[in-house]
Scaffold this motif. Structure first.
Motif, mmCIF file in Angstrom:
data_model
loop_
_atom_site.group_PDB
_atom_site.id
_atom_site.type_symbol
_atom_site.label_atom_id
_atom_site.label_comp_id
_atom_site.label_asym_id
_atom_site.label_seq_id
_atom_site.Cartn_x
_atom_site.Cartn_y
_atom_site.Cartn_z
ATOM 1 N N PRO A 1 0.443 -1.080 -0.059
ATOM 2 C CA PRO A 1 -0.031 0.193 0.215
ATOM 3 C C PRO A 1 0.856 1.178 0.177
ATOM 4 C CG PRO A 1 -1.024 -1.683 1.814
ATOM 5 C CD PRO A 1 0.477 -2.044 0.650
ATOM 6 N N ASN A 2 0.593 2.184 -0.829
ATOM 7 C CA ASN A 2 0.945 2.986 -0.742
ATOM 8 C C ASN A 2 1.130 4.917 0.458
ATOM 9 O OD1 ASN A 2 2.409 5.511 -1.533
ATOM 10 N ND2 ASN A 2 1.182 6.244 -2.931
ATOM 11 N N LEU A 3 1.170 3.921 1.082
ATOM 12 C CA LEU A 3 1.105 5.103 2.397
ATOM 13 C C LEU A 3 2.133 6.069 2.505
ATOM 14 C CD1 LEU A 3 0.873 2.790 5.514
ATOM 15 C CD2 LEU A 3 -1.149 2.882 3.859
ATOM 16 N N VAL A 4 1.429 6.874 2.633
ATOM 17 C CA VAL A 4 2.561 8.875 2.542
ATOM 18 C C VAL A 4 2.043 9.457 4.190
ATOM 19 C CG1 VAL A 4 2.267 8.876 0.446
ATOM 20 C CG2 VAL A 4 0.959 9.767 1.159
ATOM 21 N N THR A 5 3.119 10.191 4.401
ATOM 22 C CA THR A 5 2.761 11.217 5.093
ATOM 23 C C THR A 5 2.444 12.598 4.773
ATOM 24 O OG1 THR A 5 5.238 12.728 5.002
ATOM 25 C CG2 THR A 5 4.772 10.312 6.547
ATOM 26 N N THR A 6 2.213 13.723 5.254
ATOM 27 C CA THR A 6 1.379 14.612 4.658
ATOM 28 C C THR A 6 2.846 15.098 3.289
ATOM 29 O OG1 THR A 6 0.018 15.343 6.242
ATOM 30 C CG2 THR A 6 1.299 17.025 4.664
ATOM 31 N N THR A 7 4.330 14.755 4.142
ATOM 32 C CA THR A 7 5.224 15.914 3.389
ATOM 33 C C THR A 7 5.380 14.632 2.168
ATOM 34 O OG1 THR A 7 6.171 16.179 5.781
ATOM 35 C CG2 THR A 7 7.612 16.622 3.393
ATOM 36 N N SER B 1 -2.483 6.227 -6.141
ATOM 37 C CA SER B 1 -2.619 5.462 -5.265
ATOM 38 C C SER B 1 -2.056 5.772 -4.018
ATOM 39 C CB SER B 1 -1.703 3.792 -5.288
ATOM 40 O OG SER B 1 -0.526 4.683 -5.352
ATOM 41 N N ALA B 2 -1.573 7.269 -3.423
ATOM 42 C CA ALA B 2 -1.694 7.392 -2.028
ATOM 43 C C ALA B 2 -2.948 7.866 -1.249
ATOM 44 C CB ALA B 2 -0.962 8.925 -1.914
ATOM 45 N N GLU B 3 -2.126 6.623 -0.024
ATOM 46 C CA GLU B 3 -3.391 7.271 1.255
ATOM 47 C C GLU B 3 -2.633 7.980 2.471
ATOM 48 O OE1 GLU B 3 -4.056 2.924 1.842
ATOM 49 O OE2 GLU B 3 -3.793 1.979 0.212
ATOM 50 N N LEU B 4 -2.650 9.070 2.524
ATOM 51 C CA LEU B 4 -2.614 9.806 3.648
ATOM 52 C C LEU B 4 -2.371 9.415 4.715
ATOM 53 C CD1 LEU B 4 -0.949 12.343 4.053
ATOM 54 C CD2 LEU B 4 -3.509 13.668 3.810
ATOM 55 N N VAL B 5 -1.619 9.064 5.295
ATOM 56 C CA VAL B 5 -1.808 8.281 7.099
ATOM 57 C C VAL B 5 -1.510 9.616 7.717
ATOM 58 C CG1 VAL B 5 -0.406 6.797 8.878
ATOM 59 C CG2 VAL B 5 -1.462 6.493 6.453
ATOM 60 N N PRO B 6 -2.626 10.528 8.667
ATOM 61 C CA PRO B 6 -1.630 11.296 9.853
ATOM 62 C C PRO B 6 -0.779 11.139 10.643
ATOM 63 C CG PRO B 6 -4.582 10.864 9.818
ATOM 64 C CD PRO B 6 -3.622 9.942 9.207
ATOM 65 N N ASP B 7 -0.379 12.288 10.844
ATOM 66 C CA ASP B 7 0.884 11.683 12.146
ATOM 67 C C ASP B 7 0.265 11.213 13.077
ATOM 68 O OD1 ASP B 7 2.429 12.772 10.550
ATOM 69 O OD2 ASP B 7 2.713 14.904 11.611
ATOM 70 N N PRO B 8 0.837 10.165 13.784
ATOM 71 C CA PRO B 8 -0.095 9.944 15.554
ATOM 72 C C PRO B 8 -0.311 10.820 16.127
ATOM 73 C CG PRO B 8 2.294 8.834 15.004
ATOM 74 C CD PRO B 8 2.166 9.727 13.625
ATOM 75 N N ALA B 9 -1.524 10.733 17.285
ATOM 76 C CA ALA B 9 -1.931 11.727 18.080
ATOM 77 C C ALA B 9 -1.365 11.496 19.170
ATOM 78 C CB ALA B 9 -3.615 11.329 17.809
ATOM 79 N N GLU B 10 -0.553 9.925 19.691
ATOM 80 C CA GLU B 10 -0.041 9.709 20.762
ATOM 81 C C GLU B 10 1.371 9.324 20.119
ATOM 82 O OE1 GLU B 10 -1.488 5.303 21.473
ATOM 83 O OE2 GLU B 10 -3.095 6.703 21.928
ATOM 84 N N GLU C 1 3.192 3.883 21.196
ATOM 85 C CA GLU C 1 4.108 2.582 20.227
ATOM 86 C C GLU C 1 4.109 3.927 19.155
ATOM 87 O OE1 GLU C 1 0.511 -0.167 18.456
ATOM 88 O OE2 GLU C 1 1.035 -0.156 20.524
ATOM 89 N N VAL C 2 4.970 2.906 18.434
ATOM 90 C CA VAL C 2 5.801 2.894 16.971
ATOM 91 C C VAL C 2 4.345 3.056 16.187
ATOM 92 C CG1 VAL C 2 7.649 2.539 15.579
ATOM 93 C CG2 VAL C 2 8.353 2.667 17.968
ATOM 94 N N ARG C 3 4.364 3.701 15.838
ATOM 95 C CA ARG C 3 3.134 3.713 14.325
ATOM 96 C C ARG C 3 3.793 4.490 12.864
ATOM 97 N NH1 ARG C 3 -1.445 2.217 16.670
ATOM 98 N NH2 ARG C 3 -1.538 3.278 18.998
ATOM 99 N N PHE C 4 3.186 4.115 11.967
ATOM 100 C CA PHE C 4 3.687 5.305 10.616
ATOM 101 C C PHE C 4 3.656 6.520 11.134
ATOM 102 C CE2 PHE C 4 2.524 7.523 6.954
ATOM 103 C CZ PHE C 4 3.707 6.674 6.218
ATOM 104 N N GLY C 5 4.897 7.191 10.475
ATOM 105 C CA GLY C 5 4.450 8.783 10.551
ATOM 106 C C GLY C 5 5.482 8.752 12.257
ATOM 107 N N SER C 6 6.059 8.168 12.861
ATOM 108 C CA SER C 6 6.424 7.460 14.368
ATOM 109 C C SER C 6 8.090 8.678 13.470
ATOM 110 C CB SER C 6 6.732 7.151 15.150
ATOM 111 O OG SER C 6 4.870 6.503 15.591
#
Length: 155
Positions: free
Chosen positions: A27-33, A77-86, A89-94
């Motif tokens: 999957p093409n997960l992306v951050t805002t950047t 195909s980009a799937e924007l993943v928001p920065d982790p709110a907490e 634990e390690v997540r995408f964007g951490s």
């Protein structure tokens, strides 16, 4: 058959068929950047394509068209993943700081494949180190390559 009797592309014809850039099966997960980087690349390649077309530069036109197809597909195909709110634990964007066996501290941000650049402190979420770290917490120890690393901070 001898190579002497095989017609090879010459001149401009050699640039007619560039191999397509491979698109990852993940999957093409992306951050805002990362999304902004993809958008900037599509815009740049669109300009390059128009310039090559105006100049009649077939080689540049084919290269720009190939790269534009790749980046347009990545944008679609980009799937924007928001920065982790907490940062429990390690997540995408951490942003994760680890302590290696040799006491080296390293900090990496876990990002999408196209924006990963370990020399700049970003690693792809499908990389071995990111896969080992995802879902872990501060104080956890994980196997990375031949050694272990301890997670000492998550932001």
């Amino acid at each position: 058959m001898s190579r002497a009797f095989v017609k090879e592309a010459d001149g401009l014809a050699a640039f007619d068929e560039l191999p397509e850039r491979l698109v990852s099966p993940h999957p093409n997960l992306v951050t805002t950047t990362g999304l902004a980087q993809i958008e900037a690349e599509v815009a740049r390649l669109s300009r390059d394509y128009a310039e090559a077309q105006a100049a009649g530069d077939r080689a540049a036109l084919n290269a720009a068209a190939r790269d534009l197809r790749y980046w347009s597909a990545r944008r679609a195909s980009a799937e924007l993943v928001p920065d982790p709110a907490e940062s429990e634990e390690v997540r995408f964007g951490s942003r994760v700081t680890i302590l290696r066996d040799d006491d080296r501290r390293q900090t990496y941000r876990i990002v999408g494949e196209d924006e990963a650049d370990p020399s700049q402190g970003t690693v792809s979420y499908v990389s071995p180190i990111a896969r080992a770290l995802l879902g872990k917490s501060v104080g956890d120890t994980v196997q990375v390559g031949p050694g272990e690393v301890e997670i000492i901070a998550i932001a």
